[in-house]
Design an enzyme around this catalytic site. Structure first.
Site, PDB file in Angstrom:
ATOM      1  N   HIS A 174     -15.814  25.760  -5.909  1.00  0.00           N
ATOM      2  CA  HIS A 174     -14.497  26.009  -6.519  1.00  0.00           C
ATOM      3  C   HIS A 174     -14.379  27.453  -7.000  1.00  0.00           C
ATOM      4  O   HIS A 174     -13.286  28.019  -6.992  1.00  0.00           O
ATOM      5  CB  HIS A 174     -14.289  25.039  -7.682  1.00  0.00           C
ATOM      6  CG  HIS A 174     -12.999  25.190  -8.424  1.00  0.00           C
ATOM      7  ND1 HIS A 174     -11.788  25.384  -7.789  1.00  0.00           N
ATOM      8  CD2 HIS A 174     -12.719  25.156  -9.757  1.00  0.00           C
ATOM      9  CE1 HIS A 174     -10.827  25.466  -8.704  1.00  0.00           C
ATOM     10  NE2 HIS A 174     -11.355  25.359  -9.897  1.00  0.00           N
ATOM     11  N   TRP A 185       0.841  -1.204   0.000  1.00  0.00           N
ATOM     12  CA  TRP A 185       0.000   0.000   0.000  1.00  0.00           C
ATOM     13  C   TRP A 185       0.869   1.244   0.000  1.00  0.00           C
ATOM     14  O   TRP A 185       2.064   1.179   0.288  1.00  0.00           O
ATOM     15  CB  TRP A 185      -1.029   0.008   1.144  1.00  0.00           C
ATOM     16  CG  TRP A 185      -0.515  -0.120   2.558  1.00  0.00           C
ATOM     17  CD1 TRP A 185       0.756  -0.389   2.963  1.00  0.00           C
ATOM     18  CD2 TRP A 185      -1.292   0.004   3.752  1.00  0.00           C
ATOM     19  NE1 TRP A 185       0.826  -0.454   4.330  1.00  0.00           N
ATOM     20  CE2 TRP A 185      -0.411  -0.209   4.842  1.00  0.00           C
ATOM     21  CE3 TRP A 185      -2.627   0.266   4.018  1.00  0.00           C
ATOM     22  CZ2 TRP A 185      -0.854  -0.152   6.167  1.00  0.00           C
ATOM     23  CZ3 TRP A 185      -3.057   0.325   5.343  1.00  0.00           C
ATOM     24  CH2 TRP A 185      -2.168   0.105   6.400  1.00  0.00           C
ATOM     25  N   HIS A 233     -16.124  28.290 -15.704  1.00  0.00           N
ATOM     26  CA  HIS A 233     -16.157  28.267 -14.244  1.00  0.00           C
ATOM     27  C   HIS A 233     -17.164  29.299 -13.718  1.00  0.00           C
ATOM     28  O   HIS A 233     -17.955  29.020 -12.823  1.00  0.00           O
ATOM     29  CB  HIS A 233     -14.769  28.560 -13.681  1.00  0.00           C
ATOM     30  CG  HIS A 233     -13.792  27.431 -13.859  1.00  0.00           C
ATOM     31  ND1 HIS A 233     -13.161  27.179 -15.046  1.00  0.00           N
ATOM     32  CD2 HIS A 233     -13.351  26.486 -12.993  1.00  0.00           C
ATOM     33  CE1 HIS A 233     -12.355  26.125 -14.901  1.00  0.00           C
ATOM     34  NE2 HIS A 233     -12.459  25.685 -13.669  1.00  0.00           N
TER      35      HIS A 233
HETATM   36 MN    MN Z   1     -10.744  21.871 -11.757  1.00  0.00          MN
END
Ligand code: MN
Length: 261
Positions: free
Chosen positions: A82, A64, A211
């Site tokens: 965001h 791992w 965005h």
């Molecule tokens: Mn992004």
């Protein structure tokens, strides 16, 4: 509608191969390219991997790793929080957004020829109107995926296509993404490039319009997708749950498409 056999039919179609599962995800590796912003801004970290054990003294029976990266590294999901336009919306982070929205229909706008001819190609409203004339109206609640075949460049410098003015990669015009969000009510917009916006979107009005409009309306983004050339123009269903990071602005994820064969 008789819903009794819906899930049984789904399982049957998957088992028989009538429904195929297509992986729209790029392999996330330390080498996978990340967004580069001008040096005065904070930067997006690539994937880092540190081995913890591999059937050795530190763990004789197991293998791992620890890993770290930005929320926007590799094939990833953008949540409304965001962007500044989405910062005050309810349920705007990856841990709080409605999970019903993470399974839904997808339409593909093929811009591969235009993007091959011009890395700064912009998807405009006229292109969307021509698409609708050929394929029907863009459905409310659908993902719109901009196919550019840019994913095929992900192991070369052409993927970011940087020069002194920044990235040169295709994306939507401000008017096109405003149209998709406000006139068509799409669920989200997905691209094969780093970002839902064009490489030169910093100098658009508003800056980074995908965005700006998507996240301001509580809509989502998917970036660094691949295999969009394997999807039908209409009819795919995509499954795209981001990690449930507390107040996360996005996350790397696996994106799967169900497609009738
Ligand atoms: Mn992004």
């Amino acid at each position: 509608m008789n819903t009794q056999n819906l899930l049984g039919d789904l399982v049957g179609a998957l088992a028989s191969g009538k429904l195929k599962v297509i992986d729209l995800t790029q392999t996330l590796s330390p080498e996978f390219p990340t967004l580069e912003l001008p040096p005065q801004f904070g930067q997006c970290e690539p994937l880092r991997v540190e081995k913890v054990s591999e059937y050795d003294d530190r763990g004789p029976l197991w293998y791992w790793n620890n890993f770290s990266c930005n929320e926007h590294t590799g094939t990833h999901f953008d949540a409304p929080i965001h962007w500044v336009t989405g910062k005050d919306l309810p349920n705007n982070s990856v841990d709080t957004l409605p999970v019903q929205e993470l399974v839904g229909p997808a339409l593909v706008i093929d811009c591969s020829a235009e993007s091959a001819a011009n890395p700064d190609f912009l998807l405009d409203v006229a292109h969307l109107e021509r698409w609708e004339a050929a394929h029907g109206r863009i459905d409310e609640g659908s993902w719109v995926l901009m196919r550019t075949d840019w994913s095929k460049h992900s192991s070369s410098a052409r993927y970011k296509n940087m020069d002194e003015t920044g990235q040169h990669t295709p994306g939507p015009t401000p008017e096109a993404v405003k149209f998709l969000v406000e006139e068509r009510g799409i669920r989200g917009f997905g691209t094969e490039t780093i970002g839902t916006d064009a490489g030169q979107a910093h100098s658009m009005n508003p800056p980074y319009p995908a965005h700006h409009y998507l996240h301001g309306a509580g809509r989502y983004g998917l970036q660094c997708l691949t295999n969009l050339d394997l999807l039908p123009t209409r009819g795919a269903v995509i499954i795209c749950p981001p990690l449930k990071l507390q107040r996360g602005s996005g996350s790397p994820l696996r994106v799967l498409a169900l497609v009738a064969s």
